[in-house]
Design a protein around this motif. Sequence first.
Motif, PDB file in Angstrom:
ATOM      1  N   ASP A 207       0.571  -0.672   0.500  1.00  0.00           N
ATOM      2  CA  ASP A 207       0.181  -0.015  -0.166  1.00  0.00           C
ATOM      3  C   ASP A 207       0.283   1.146  -0.003  1.00  0.00           C
ATOM      4  OD1 ASP A 207      -2.779  -1.353  -0.108  1.00  0.00           O
ATOM      5  OD2 ASP A 207      -2.463  -1.476   2.626  1.00  0.00           O
ATOM      6  N   GLN A 208       2.547   0.913  -0.398  1.00  0.00           N
ATOM      7  CA  GLN A 208       3.139   2.535  -0.352  1.00  0.00           C
ATOM      8  C   GLN A 208       3.171   2.457  -1.425  1.00  0.00           C
ATOM      9  OE1 GLN A 208       3.678   3.427   2.594  1.00  0.00           O
ATOM     10  NE2 GLN A 208       3.595   1.962   4.084  1.00  0.00           N
ATOM     11  N   LYS A 209       3.524   4.442  -1.745  1.00  0.00           N
ATOM     12  CA  LYS A 209       3.975   4.646  -2.679  1.00  0.00           C
ATOM     13  C   LYS A 209       5.119   3.728  -3.519  1.00  0.00           C
ATOM     14  CE  LYS A 209       1.683   9.858  -2.252  1.00  0.00           C
ATOM     15  NZ  LYS A 209       2.310  10.483  -2.061  1.00  0.00           N
ATOM     16  N   LEU A 210       4.962   4.073  -5.113  1.00  0.00           N
ATOM     17  CA  LEU A 210       6.190   3.157  -4.712  1.00  0.00           C
ATOM     18  C   LEU A 210       8.146   3.985  -5.523  1.00  0.00           C
ATOM     19  CD1 LEU A 210       5.325   2.865  -9.046  1.00  0.00           C
ATOM     20  CD2 LEU A 210       5.236   0.877  -7.385  1.00  0.00           C
ATOM     21  N   THR A 211       7.395   5.398  -4.715  1.00  0.00           N
ATOM     22  CA  THR A 211       8.790   6.667  -4.284  1.00  0.00           C
ATOM     23  C   THR A 211       9.761   5.743  -2.653  1.00  0.00           C
ATOM     24  OG1 THR A 211       7.468   7.506  -3.461  1.00  0.00           O
ATOM     25  CG2 THR A 211       8.489   8.941  -5.920  1.00  0.00           C
ATOM     26  N   TYR A 212       8.752   5.553  -1.991  1.00  0.00           N
ATOM     27  CA  TYR A 212       9.141   5.451  -0.675  1.00  0.00           C
ATOM     28  C   TYR A 212       9.487   4.222  -0.600  1.00  0.00           C
ATOM     29  CZ  TYR A 212       8.296   3.421   4.082  1.00  0.00           C
ATOM     30  OH  TYR A 212       8.678   3.040   5.145  1.00  0.00           O
TER      31      TYR A 212
ATOM     32  N   VAL B 153      -3.479  21.201  -6.477  1.00  0.00           N
ATOM     33  CA  VAL B 153      -2.041  20.170  -6.375  1.00  0.00           C
ATOM     34  C   VAL B 153      -2.704  18.870  -6.141  1.00  0.00           C
ATOM     35  CG1 VAL B 153       0.135  20.019  -5.191  1.00  0.00           C
ATOM     36  CG2 VAL B 153      -0.720  22.399  -5.217  1.00  0.00           C
ATOM     37  N   SER B 154      -3.196  18.102  -7.073  1.00  0.00           N
ATOM     38  CA  SER B 154      -3.668  16.654  -6.799  1.00  0.00           C
ATOM     39  C   SER B 154      -3.176  15.527  -7.000  1.00  0.00           C
ATOM     40  CB  SER B 154      -5.150  16.575  -7.381  1.00  0.00           C
ATOM     41  OG  SER B 154      -4.956  16.862  -8.938  1.00  0.00           O
ATOM     42  N   LYS B 155      -1.173  16.015  -7.882  1.00  0.00           N
ATOM     43  CA  LYS B 155      -0.589  14.377  -7.743  1.00  0.00           C
ATOM     44  C   LYS B 155       1.110  15.128  -7.984  1.00  0.00           C
ATOM     45  CE  LYS B 155      -2.032  15.962 -12.181  1.00  0.00           C
ATOM     46  NZ  LYS B 155      -3.693  16.990 -12.184  1.00  0.00           N
ATOM     47  N   THR B 156       1.565  14.475  -7.924  1.00  0.00           N
ATOM     48  CA  THR B 156       2.702  14.459  -8.304  1.00  0.00           C
ATOM     49  C   THR B 156       3.361  13.346  -8.903  1.00  0.00           C
ATOM     50  OG1 THR B 156       5.117  14.751  -6.311  1.00  0.00           O
ATOM     51  CG2 THR B 156       3.616  12.960  -5.870  1.00  0.00           C
ATOM     52  N   MET B 157       5.270  13.873  -9.344  1.00  0.00           N
ATOM     53  CA  MET B 157       5.347  13.360 -10.284  1.00  0.00           C
ATOM     54  C   MET B 157       6.883  13.075  -9.565  1.00  0.00           C
ATOM     55  SD  MET B 157       7.092  14.399 -13.938  1.00  0.00           S
ATOM     56  CE  MET B 157       4.968  14.216 -14.760  1.00  0.00           C
ATOM     57  N   SER B 158       7.502  11.284  -9.656  1.00  0.00           N
ATOM     58  CA  SER B 158       8.711  11.028  -9.407  1.00  0.00           C
ATOM     59  C   SER B 158       9.580  10.179 -10.671  1.00  0.00           C
ATOM     60  CB  SER B 158       8.370  10.137  -7.946  1.00  0.00           C
ATOM     61  OG  SER B 158       8.065  10.958  -6.926  1.00  0.00           O
ATOM     62  N   ARG B 159      10.377  10.666 -10.153  1.00  0.00           N
ATOM     63  CA  ARG B 159      11.023   9.413 -11.446  1.00  0.00           C
ATOM     64  C   ARG B 159      11.778   7.662 -10.601  1.00  0.00           C
ATOM     65  NH1 ARG B 159      11.920   9.949 -16.656  1.00  0.00           N
ATOM     66  NH2 ARG B 159      13.893   9.304 -17.360  1.00  0.00           N
ATOM     67  N   VAL B 160      10.772   6.997 -11.006  1.00  0.00           N
ATOM     68  CA  VAL B 160      11.010   5.410 -10.535  1.00  0.00           C
ATOM     69  C   VAL B 160      11.197   4.695 -11.476  1.00  0.00           C
ATOM     70  CG1 VAL B 160      10.139   3.633  -9.371  1.00  0.00           C
ATOM     71  CG2 VAL B 160       9.666   5.847  -8.753  1.00  0.00           C
ATOM     72  N   GLY B 161      12.579   3.951 -11.384  1.00  0.00           N
ATOM     73  CA  GLY B 161      13.329   3.527 -12.577  1.00  0.00           C
ATOM     74  C   GLY B 161      13.460   3.798 -14.300  1.00  0.00           C
ATOM     75  N   GLY B 162      13.667   4.947 -14.241  1.00  0.00           N
ATOM     76  CA  GLY B 162      14.232   5.849 -15.542  1.00  0.00           C
ATOM     77  C   GLY B 162      12.535   6.233 -16.258  1.00  0.00           C
ATOM     78  N   GLU B 163      11.756   6.117 -15.324  1.00  0.00           N
ATOM     79  CA  GLU B 163      10.073   6.248 -16.046  1.00  0.00           C
ATOM     80  C   GLU B 163      10.019   7.408 -14.682  1.00  0.00           C
ATOM     81  OE1 GLU B 163       7.559   3.287 -16.407  1.00  0.00           O
ATOM     82  OE2 GLU B 163       9.249   1.832 -17.460  1.00  0.00           O
ATOM     83  N   ASN B 164       8.939   8.130 -14.930  1.00  0.00           N
ATOM     84  CA  ASN B 164       8.335   9.439 -15.038  1.00  0.00           C
ATOM     85  C   ASN B 164       6.873   9.171 -14.717  1.00  0.00           C
ATOM     86  OD1 ASN B 164       9.777  10.979 -15.262  1.00  0.00           O
ATOM     87  ND2 ASN B 164       8.974  11.901 -17.302  1.00  0.00           N
ATOM     88  N   ILE B 165       6.642   8.735 -12.829  1.00  0.00           N
ATOM     89  CA  ILE B 165       5.353   8.644 -12.266  1.00  0.00           C
ATOM     90  C   ILE B 165       4.304   9.222 -11.850  1.00  0.00           C
ATOM     91  CG2 ILE B 165       4.434   6.754 -10.653  1.00  0.00           C
ATOM     92  CD1 ILE B 165       6.087   5.242 -12.906  1.00  0.00           C
ATOM     93  N   VAL B 166       3.252   9.316 -11.978  1.00  0.00           N
ATOM     94  CA  VAL B 166       2.716  10.083 -11.512  1.00  0.00           C
ATOM     95  C   VAL B 166       1.907   9.577  -9.813  1.00  0.00           C
ATOM     96  CG1 VAL B 166       0.764  11.732 -11.882  1.00  0.00           C
ATOM     97  CG2 VAL B 166       2.323  11.915 -13.338  1.00  0.00           C
ATOM     98  N   THR B 167       2.045  10.202  -9.307  1.00  0.00           N
ATOM     99  CA  THR B 167       1.050   9.235  -7.941  1.00  0.00           C
ATOM    100  C   THR B 167       0.289  10.926  -7.377  1.00  0.00           C
ATOM    101  OG1 THR B 167       2.869   9.709  -6.368  1.00  0.00           O
ATOM    102  CG2 THR B 167       2.627   7.841  -7.742  1.00  0.00           C
ATOM    103  N   THR B 168      -0.788  10.298  -5.862  1.00  0.00           N
ATOM    104  CA  THR B 168      -0.862  11.520  -5.794  1.00  0.00           C
ATOM    105  C   THR B 168      -0.218  12.436  -4.746  1.00  0.00           C
ATOM    106  OG1 THR B 168      -1.596   9.585  -3.244  1.00  0.00           O
ATOM    107  CG2 THR B 168      -3.549   9.758  -5.049  1.00  0.00           C
ATOM    108  N   PRO B 169      -0.012  12.927  -3.807  1.00  0.00           N
ATOM    109  CA  PRO B 169       1.001  14.249  -3.356  1.00  0.00           C
ATOM    110  C   PRO B 169       1.161  13.252  -1.619  1.00  0.00           C
ATOM    111  CG  PRO B 169      -1.239  15.862  -3.812  1.00  0.00           C
ATOM    112  CD  PRO B 169      -1.575  13.753  -4.239  1.00  0.00           C
ATOM    113  N   LYS B 170       2.118  13.857  -1.039  1.00  0.00           N
ATOM    114  CA  LYS B 170       2.895  13.856  -0.528  1.00  0.00           C
ATOM    115  C   LYS B 170       2.052  13.429   0.700  1.00  0.00           C
ATOM    116  CE  LYS B 170       6.973  14.808   3.500  1.00  0.00           C
ATOM    117  NZ  LYS B 170       7.582  15.296   3.331  1.00  0.00           N
TER     118      LYS B 170
END
Length: 373
Positions: A77-82, A226-243
Amino acid sequence: MVIKKTDKGYILDVSLGYDPVAQKQRRIKKKNIKTKAEAEHLQSYYKQQYFQNNLVTNLKVTFDQIGDKYFANYTVDQKLTYVRTQKGYYNHRIMPHFTGSLISKLEKKDCIQFRDMLLNEDEKTRLSNNSINKHMILLKKLFDVAIDDNLILRNPCTGIKKLKVVKQKMKFWTTAEFRCFIEAIDEKDHVDKVFFTTAYLTGMRAGEMLALQWEDIDFGRNEIHVSKTMSRVGGENIVTTPKSTNSNRYITINAKLAKMLKGWKDRQEALLKSYLITDLKDITVFQYSINTPIRECFGTKKITKICKVAGLTPIRLHDFRHSHVALLIDNHEEITVIKERMGHASITTTIDTYGHLFPNKQKSMSDKFDNIF
């Protein structure tokens, strides 16, 4: 639980079901029990301990197996970035140190030894105290999995104090320094001017800005959702819910910033059409080429390059957020308003992070004592 009589006494065979980590049946077996009454007493004891979740089995489960189970079952249930960050801690330092160890044999001294190893790393690779604390938090979570599986009774990390973390002096720019920075940006890099101005005047996090789309900006109300955030995971841009839940918020913007964003929207459309991009529905606000921009496009190297032209001491991209709060405090905004605008989970976070920037009220308070005499 089965009691059997043999020539040498009684055998108590306790079956606790299949263990997916060790991939075998969990059992406790006691031999050579002298009397049936003693065997029944043990049976009653084990049954009680089992229902109280205090029964430790003697399965030979390794630390690596616990690590695999943690990332397979405890992070779903954790975010990919975490998860990416946690796996980094585990793969680079925790797992190499404990690999092959039997989880039941590890003690508090082993956990302290691991922490001390991190403390004594070479200066070039040594982690900060804050990062070491985070490694120890993950280590404790791993042992909690072993407790859940009745492999150990107590967490060997319990009672190990956190290392003291000295807060770094916060860096931020005054409005004069920010203007100097913006004026040093070449007009051919207009997107940089728009991006950094938005960062300074909204206090949005970098990931929140990178995920921003034009549908998130209401120019009628001069408001950003502000409803989403973008992170870089495994070379891909991943858009998830905010912090956090509170990070999903609305930020009002001033008229000049709204005008700047509108102007950029027109320029962006013409620019992207030159790359034969005609479907602009899903593009992000700060996209300026075929690829969606990542944090590094507006990161330390870019800021340092501009600061060299402007003759400024560089700050980090995240320090634009700090600069925005300093601006709000300088304009005497209420702390509750600042908390909502920044998307903090609680006002305690706002006070702990930015309390030192607020004007010192003690002098005016103590000056009033002069009226007593």
